[in-house]
Design an enzyme around this catalytic site. Structure first.
Site, short mmCIF file in Angstrom:
data_model
loop_
_atom_site.label_atom_id
_atom_site.label_comp_id
_atom_site.label_asym_id
_atom_site.label_seq_id
_atom_site.Cartn_x
_atom_site.Cartn_y
_atom_site.Cartn_z
CE1 TYR A 92 -3.21 2.85 0.54
CE2 TYR A 92 -2.89 2.80 3.03
CZ TYR A 92 -3.51 3.40 1.83
OH TYR A 92 -4.36 4.45 2.06
CB CYS A 93 0.88 4.33 0.14
SG CYS A 93 1.35 6.00 0.17
CE1 TYR A 94 9.05 5.79 -0.62
CE2 TYR A 94 9.52 3.89 0.69
CZ TYR A 94 9.98 5.11 -0.07
OH TYR A 94 11.30 5.17 -0.38
N GLY B 265 3.95 -0.16 -1.46
CA GLY B 265 3.81 -0.89 -2.95
C GLY B 265 5.27 -0.44 -3.61
CG MET C 250 -4.46 0.26 -2.89
SD MET C 250 -5.64 -0.48 -1.78
CE MET C 250 -4.63 -0.22 -0.25
#
Lengths: 149, 380
Positions: free
Chosen positions: B167-169, B171, B192
């Site tokens: 998720y975010c960083y 990812g 994501m």
């Protein structure tokens, strides 16, 4: 009445927010922030230097000394973990090399954590399990070494 | 109770022209005032308990056990009666925010839903960095901690591989890890709201580096970028958002359910964690200045990485209303990876709305679960 203040706020926000966002994203603001961060950083460093000298004059440790120590401890800790992994690697490989393998080559001592998962689908078939197995036993070993439960 | 009903009870009428309160008013003419009084009391009580910190909304309630740790990084496994979906799912959190956003509140939790759907869920929480983590680099996360965590999850899940979900960083870390370790037991990769093209990121997020803020000037005495600076960068993206949140709070103060959600969300949005200094410097060089994912100039641990080495089934989840990682900064990632089965999923949500709230519950989460189930083995 109760909603009126909210409507006024919403109108105000609608008018002001885009301008503020634009300003925050502007080069001018970025330059200001860069200069501000530089000055703050320089002032903090100068203050730390002065306070450290003063504390050292009275033979007292400064926060920077404690920080250095903590960083050193962290570095030692990291090195220790690296050595531990290395030892696991050596232990994992050593007994296997003594056993004669059926095809004449040494087999990895441990089931590798890099095999193609059972039941994996055909999609992306160029993917895993195509290379020599025990490529990264260190990771798997270290993982079990620091288990919590 | 909506304020309009309370302030104008006499004007509200049904299809027959009768006030809905008319019966009550006949029996008790003071009913509207009693209601107004009750609402007022509830507002003051809610305000008091919010300010005093009484009865705060609990977060991260799904039962879990710590199964592995290395330094401050902890791997949690969520308790489940009998997982029916294989392989196990490893959630990789960002480095700048708390992981409880993935398990916000009962009934509004991504993890709770995953567990209910039969997934064997693991969460890799990086912890809160201090001096000890200041020298952590991308190699620390992608070449040491992630491979160890994946190996552990794989072992605990029965050696059937792992679905890695960043998720975010997180990812970004997952992408680097998967590209650098193509032989690791990754069965599927999901990222994501993950930044890819840094030239399309908001200026506020990329104002560090050449011609902008020197990363060294951002760091505090611990050698990390302080949480306040991380939070400030998010606040600057929408400068009036904090004030709007206060307005929402004041408007719905009599609503217990709203207050609970408000407390849970604000405890996340106002509670960032420091960003490790060495990782910051690398992020600036490799991504903000070098735009590594797009230019292909990715170096990790002295070796060159190529996203084309990611051959496992891949899903890129994009939030179309994301103001932190704008959709245009993450489009086309499915073309950069080397997987034959790469999907781009665009969802009408914001950065957090992908996993929190009604939209997430009805649309985003089922869509993501659908893809993962399709790429997993499900026990009947």
């Amino acid at each position: 009445m109760a909603k009126q203040w909210r409507e006024i706020y919403n109108e105000w926000e609608k008018a002001v927010a885009p301008g503020l966002q634009q300003f925050a994203a502007s080069d001018g603001f970025r330059d200001f922030m860069a200069a501000s961060a530089k000055v703050t950083s320089a002032l903090t460093a100068e203050f730390e230097r002065a306070s450290r000298r003063w504390l050292h004059f009275w033979n007292l440790p400064a926060a920077t000394d404690v920080r250095k120590l903590r960083q050193q401890v962290a570095a030692v800790d990291r090195e220790l973990k690296g050595l531990k992994n290395l030892v696991f690697d050596v232990v994992a490989v050593a007994p296997a090399s003594d056993e004669p393998a059926t095809n004449g080559t040494a087999q990895p001592a441990r089931k590798p954590a890099v095999s193609k998962p059972a039941g994996a689908k055909a999609t992306g078939s160029k993917s895993t399990a195509k290379k020599a197995p025990a490529k990264k036993p260190a990771a798997a070993k270290a993982a079990s070494a620091v288990e919590v439960s | 109770m909506p304020a309009t009903t309370l302030t104008k009870p006499e004007t509200a009428s049904d299809a027959n022209g009768k006030s809905p309160h008319s019966d009550a008013q006949v029996s008790n003419p003071l009913a509207p005032y009693t209601e107004m009084w009750e609402t007022g009391v509830r507002r003051w009580w809610n305000l008091t308990r919010h300010v005093m910190g009484i009865d705060r909304a609990p977060v991260g309630q799904t039962p879990r056990d710590a199964v592995w740790s290395n330094g401050k990084a902890v791997l949690y496994r969520y308790r489940s009666e009998k997982p029916t979906v294989q392989p196990p799912l490893l959630l990789v959190m960002s480095l700048v925010s708390r992981s409880f956003i993935l398990d916000l509140q009962p009934g509004n939790s991504f993890i709770e839903r995953l567990v209910a759907e039969g997934f064997d869920v693991f969460l890799l929480d990086w912890g809160v960095p201090d001096e000890e983590e200041a020298n952590n680099t991308l190699e620390t996360y992608c070449d040491e901690l992630l491979p160890q965590a994946v190996a552990k999850v794989n072992q605990m899940g029965g050696e059937v591989g792992v679905t890695v979900f960043g998720y975010c960083y997180g990812g970004l870390l997952s992408l680097l890890y998967a590209a650098g370790h193509p032989d690791d037991p990754i069965r599927n990769l999901v990222v994501m709201a993950t930044p890819v093209d840094f030239t399309k990121m908001p200026t506020v997020m990329t104002g560090v580096g050449e011609g902008g803020i020197d990363p060294a000037h951002l760091m505090d005495h611990t050698g990390n970028v302080p949480a306040e600076a991380v939070r400030a960068s998010f606040t600057l993206l929408t400068p009036t958002s904090d004030l709007s949140t206060v307005m929402d709070f004041w408007e719905h103060l009599d609503d217990d359910k709203f207050l609970s959600s408000y407390q849970a969300m604000t405890s996340w949005t106002r509670n960032h964690i420091p960003f490790p200094g060495a990782t910051m410097v690398q992020t600036v060089e490799m991504f903000i200045e070098g735009n590594g994912f797009v230019t292909g100039d990715l170096m990790l641990g002295g070796r060159k990485l190529d996203l084309a080495d990611i051959k496992v089934p891949f899903l890129n989840v994009i939030a179309e209303r994301d103001h932190i990682v704008p959709p245009e900064s993450t489009y086309g990632l499915d073309q950069l990876v080397g997987s034959d089965d790469a999907t781009e999923m665009r969802l009408p949500a914001g950065h957090v709305g992908l996993i929190v709230g009604n939209g997430a519950r009805k649309r985003s989460i089922p869509s993501m679960i659908g893809w993962m189930v399709e790429h997993s083995d499900v026990a009947k």
